[in-house]
Design a protein around this motif. Structure first.
Motif, mmCIF file in Angstrom:
data_model
loop_
_atom_site.group_PDB
_atom_site.id
_atom_site.type_symbol
_atom_site.label_atom_id
_atom_site.label_comp_id
_atom_site.label_asym_id
_atom_site.label_seq_id
_atom_site.Cartn_x
_atom_site.Cartn_y
_atom_site.Cartn_z
ATOM 1 N N LYS A 51 32.442 36.040 34.221
ATOM 2 C CA LYS A 51 31.561 37.017 34.860
ATOM 3 C C LYS A 51 30.172 36.414 35.042
ATOM 4 O O LYS A 51 29.543 36.577 36.080
ATOM 5 C CB LYS A 51 31.478 38.300 34.033
ATOM 6 C CG LYS A 51 30.545 39.330 34.663
ATOM 7 C CD LYS A 51 30.492 40.637 33.899
ATOM 8 C CE LYS A 51 29.565 41.622 34.622
ATOM 9 N NZ LYS A 51 29.469 42.924 33.917
ATOM 10 N N VAL B 120 39.322 43.302 30.912
ATOM 11 C CA VAL B 120 37.966 42.847 31.243
ATOM 12 C C VAL B 120 37.666 42.913 32.730
ATOM 13 O O VAL B 120 36.491 42.934 33.127
ATOM 14 C CB VAL B 120 37.710 41.404 30.737
ATOM 15 C CG1 VAL B 120 37.981 41.290 29.252
ATOM 16 C CG2 VAL B 120 38.520 40.379 31.514
ATOM 17 N N TYR B 121 38.711 42.947 33.571
ATOM 18 C CA TYR B 121 38.514 42.970 35.022
ATOM 19 C C TYR B 121 39.539 43.900 35.654
ATOM 20 O O TYR B 121 40.731 43.790 35.386
ATOM 21 C CB TYR B 121 38.661 41.568 35.612
ATOM 22 C CG TYR B 121 38.381 41.510 37.104
ATOM 23 C CD1 TYR B 121 37.078 41.330 37.568
ATOM 24 C CD2 TYR B 121 39.400 41.655 38.038
ATOM 25 C CE1 TYR B 121 36.811 41.296 38.936
ATOM 26 C CE2 TYR B 121 39.146 41.624 39.400
ATOM 27 C CZ TYR B 121 37.851 41.445 39.844
ATOM 28 O OH TYR B 121 37.582 41.416 41.188
ATOM 29 N N TRP C 80 34.229 43.597 37.103
ATOM 30 C CA TRP C 80 34.276 43.255 35.692
ATOM 31 C C TRP C 80 33.778 44.445 34.875
ATOM 32 O O TRP C 80 33.027 45.287 35.370
ATOM 33 C CB TRP C 80 33.374 42.060 35.399
ATOM 34 C CG TRP C 80 33.785 40.758 35.995
ATOM 35 C CD1 TRP C 80 33.407 40.264 37.203
ATOM 36 C CD2 TRP C 80 34.623 39.764 35.400
ATOM 37 N NE1 TRP C 80 33.966 39.017 37.412
ATOM 38 C CE2 TRP C 80 34.714 38.689 36.315
ATOM 39 C CE3 TRP C 80 35.307 39.668 34.183
ATOM 40 C CZ2 TRP C 80 35.450 37.534 36.051
ATOM 41 C CZ3 TRP C 80 36.043 38.516 33.923
ATOM 42 C CH2 TRP C 80 36.118 37.471 34.840
ATOM 43 N N PHE D 53 32.547 37.607 29.862
ATOM 44 C CA PHE D 53 33.964 37.875 30.030
ATOM 45 C C PHE D 53 34.595 36.724 30.798
ATOM 46 O O PHE D 53 34.026 36.235 31.778
ATOM 47 C CB PHE D 53 34.179 39.174 30.815
ATOM 48 C CG PHE D 53 33.563 40.386 30.178
ATOM 49 C CD1 PHE D 53 34.232 41.089 29.189
ATOM 50 C CD2 PHE D 53 32.311 40.836 30.572
ATOM 51 C CE1 PHE D 53 33.676 42.214 28.605
ATOM 52 C CE2 PHE D 53 31.743 41.963 30.002
ATOM 53 C CZ PHE D 53 32.418 42.649 29.013
ATOM 54 N N SER E 206 38.385 35.189 32.547
ATOM 55 C CA SER E 206 39.776 35.362 32.938
ATOM 56 C C SER E 206 40.130 34.197 33.862
ATOM 57 O O SER E 206 39.488 33.142 33.795
ATOM 58 C CB SER E 206 40.020 36.711 33.607
ATOM 59 O OG SER E 206 41.415 36.948 33.764
ATOM 60 N N VAL F 212 41.890 37.692 38.656
ATOM 61 C CA VAL F 212 40.678 38.221 39.275
ATOM 62 C C VAL F 212 40.803 38.297 40.797
ATOM 63 O O VAL F 212 40.360 39.264 41.425
ATOM 64 C CB VAL F 212 39.455 37.371 38.869
ATOM 65 C CG1 VAL F 212 38.208 37.764 39.635
ATOM 66 C CG2 VAL F 212 39.222 37.502 37.366
#
Length: 314
Positions: A42, A144-145, A152, A177, A179, A184
């Motif tokens: 993020k 988280v997303y 996010w 965060f 990923s 995403v």
């Protein structure tokens, strides 16, 4: 004035020789499809060149060592400030109790490894995570997303070893965060995994769970899932043991009972020599869907393992 006819070929060649402002040719390498395991954050960029200590490599796998921690608790339970619904509520395959509910409550959440399993509260929903380092928590990507709203989480609080209103290790705030692009950018459940970086070394007290990867089938491996389901008393931890029933390249399937809010839980062996303690082999992400009778998690492959190592070292 007389105009001379210019051939199409000549005009194309002339235009092709002119520089175009703001344009550069795309190389074959950059035009290639981005690896869905490409780590993203993020805030800022991910430094993939750094690696943590406590890593073991084998001919057909690798492991990150477990650590029991000091077990030191905070002087008093800290109050909770938020009550959130499970992340992913209403989406397909986020919760599944298979037949009779066989989950049992973890009443002593200060025992290891339960104290290294955390309740996550955020503005995109409640989840479970597990400490993988002093200030890093592994979890599911949808914790988280949110690919539906393409955003996010803007905040998260992580409560390791929570037991209802009791938070024996307090909590830590998220400061970043992580990923991967497959989640995403595409919301592909095969890449539904993530990590949260915290503002304090809370893992030194709680310890952390090891994780490993291996090639070949994992069918028959005894495992446990423990987390924070949304259908039980808020903030209480519940577990159910089973075994890996089906092995796929990017997923592991099992018959553990789970419910929304347990997304991000470790699918872990109680002990594995490679980790020197409890050892996760997957991240729980989905319930039953698509005609398959099992719950499932993102398998810790070599690439997932490498990303966890990278995020832990940030």
């Amino acid at each position: 004035m007389k105009f001379r006819k210019i051939s199409t070929a000549f005009l194309f060649a002339a235009l092709a020789s002119l520089p175009l402002a703001g344009w550069s040719p795309v190389s074959t390498a950059s035009a290639a499809k981005i690896d869905p395991h490409t780590p993203v954050a993020k805030y800022g960029t991910v430094n993939t060149s750094v690696k943590p200590a406590g890593i073991k490599t084998f001919s057909d796998g690798g492991a990150s060592l477990a650590y029991e921690g000091t077990g030191q608790q905070v002087s008093a339970s800290q109050p909770t400030f938020n009550r959130v619904n499970p992340a992913g509520t209403g989406t397909v395959g986020t919760q599944s109790v298979i037949g009779t509910d066989q989950r049992t409550q973890v009443t002593n959440t200060t025992a290891f490894p339960y104290r290294a399993i955390a309740h996550i509260e955020s503005d995109i929903g409640g989840c479970t995570g597990w400490m993988i380092g002093p200030r890093t928590v592994a979890t599911a990507g949808h914790c988280v997303y949110d690919p539906g709203t393409r955003r996010w989480a803007s905040w998260a609080k992580v409560y390791p070893g929570r037991n209802g209103s009791s938070t024996p290790y307090g909590y830590a705030n998220a400061v970043n965060f992580f990923s991967v692009s497959g989640w995403v950018q595409n919301g592909d459940t095969n890449y539904d995994y993530a990590a949260i970086k915290l503002d304090k070394d809370i893992g030194n007290s709680t310890g952390w769970i090891g994780y490993r990867w291996q090639s070949g089938s994992m069918n028959g491996i005894a495992e446990n899932i423990s987390g924070y389901p949304g259908d039980k008393a808020y903030g209480t931890q519940w577990q159910h043991a089973d075994q890996i029933r089906e092995t796929y390249t990017l997923k592991l399937h099992y018959a553990n009972d789970t419910y929304g809010g347990q997304s991000g839980s470790p699918v872990y062996e109680s002990y594995h020599s490679s980790c020197g303690g409890p050892c996760s082999i997957a991240v729980h992400t989905n319930g039953v869907y698509g005609g398959n009778p099992y719950n499932r998690g993102t398998r810790i492959t070599q690439t997932v393992y490498n990303n966890f190592n990278t995020w832990k070292a940030q």
